[in-house]
Write a protein that holds these residues in place. Structure first.
Motif: not given
Length: 319
Positions: A176-201, A282-284
């Motif tokens: 159930q999508l709501d993309l009415s407030r701008g131009i939708p963007r659908f893309y592939i992003m590559r993420l590297e080195s994201r270990p299983l810990k965080f201190s912000s949200i 992720f662990k990879a």
């Protein structure tokens, strides 16, 4: 000072003559002609009677006796004159030199040493307390165990979308999508080195974001329920409203309400507008994700809460 230096300069020729005559009186190897020439060259010959009576016709023993007597007188006068010159030179040097600074007086004896030692003992005794306070300021580490993301478990935060048969009609099981407030963007992003810990949200208030890994690799997402408010005066649960840079108001997320989901296999997550999320993690070494949001989401609709700074908490995922 200037007059003293002038007198000192006038006396220098006389001193030179006096030294020569005293030397001649003490050593007999000077000739009569040398003595006579030195005596006539002196500008102060009139001060010592008898020295001007020497002539070439004077017998040798008379000249010698006269020179001896004259040398004695000249020696005494020269010593007095040299003493005056030395005193004058000493006076001139002292008048032109900068007086040495007075030596510092030793401080009076007091109980300051005891006070210093007492202060050192107090400092050493307070060192463990300071270290304890520093340890208290260090962030508290909270360990979270992930929950498998299913349509039921993830419902407060969004939707879990899995594969469906071709030809199915649109229904509640779809995103159930709501993309009415701008131009939708659908893309592939590559993420590297994201270990299983965080201190912000982070949350996005103007879009229903969708995230999924390409290839079905497992990944993790920390989440908290949306807390966007309708106005600045609205409050919930005793919290205080905060205005974001995007202009809307929200309540900061409660660290005790943060949880983690594991996404396994060929599925993706749709986040409700305003859902707080940390990840993907992720662990990879690196994972590619498809991402659906608005073209300016990360520019104008990116509100972040810092747990480490504002709550003294960091999170670690154990799986």
């Amino acid at each position: 000072k200037d007059n003293g230096l002038a007198d000192f300069a006038k006396l220098l020729p006389a001193c030179r003559v006096m030294v020569a005559l005293v030397y001649s009186a003490a050593h007999s190897d000077w000739t009569r002609g040398q003595i006579t020439r030195e005596m006539h060259r002196s500008t102060h010959a009139a001060r010592w009677p008898g020295t001007s009576t020497l002539r070439r016709t004077t017998p040798h023993h008379t000249v010698h006796a006269s020179v001896s007597a004259t040398g004695k007188r000249l020696g005494m006068d020269a010593l007095g004159l040299l003493g005056r010159v030395c005193r004058l030179g000493h006076f001139c040097r002292r008048s032109t030199a900068t007086p040495p600074p007075p030596s510092p007086r030793p401080p009076p004896r007091s109980n300051s040493g005891r006070a210093v030692r007492a202060g050192a003992r107090a400092t050493s005794s307070s060192a463990p307390q300071a270290m304890g306070a520093k340890r208290e300021e260090e962030p508290r580490v909270v360990t979270l165990r992930p929950v498998e993301a299913t349509p039921e478990s993830f419902a407060p935060f969004g939707q879990v979308i899995a594969a469906s048969p071709d030809g199915d009609q649109f229904g509640p099981h779809d995103a159930q999508l709501d993309l009415s407030r701008g131009i939708p963007r659908f893309y592939i992003m590559r993420l590297e080195s994201r270990p299983l810990k965080f201190s912000s949200i982070t949350h996005h208030a103007s879009v229903t974001q969708c995230l999924g890994s390409i290839g079905g690799q497992d990944w993790y997402l920390g989440v908290a329920k949306p807390s966007i408010l309708d106005g600045a005066t609205e409050q919930s649960g005793g919290g205080t409203a905060v205005q974001s840079r995007a202009g809307h108001f929200y309540l900061p997320p409660d660290p005790s309400e943060v949880c983690v989901f594991r996404v396994s296999g060929p599925k993706f997550l749709k986040l409700h507008a305003g859902t707080w999320h940390a990840g993907p993690l992720f662990k990879a070494d690196a994972v590619d994700f498809y991402n659906l949001e608005l073209s300016n989401t990360n520019v104008v609709d990116h509100t972040t809460h810092y747990f480490k700074k504002q709550d003294g908490v960091t999170f670690v995922i154990e799986d």
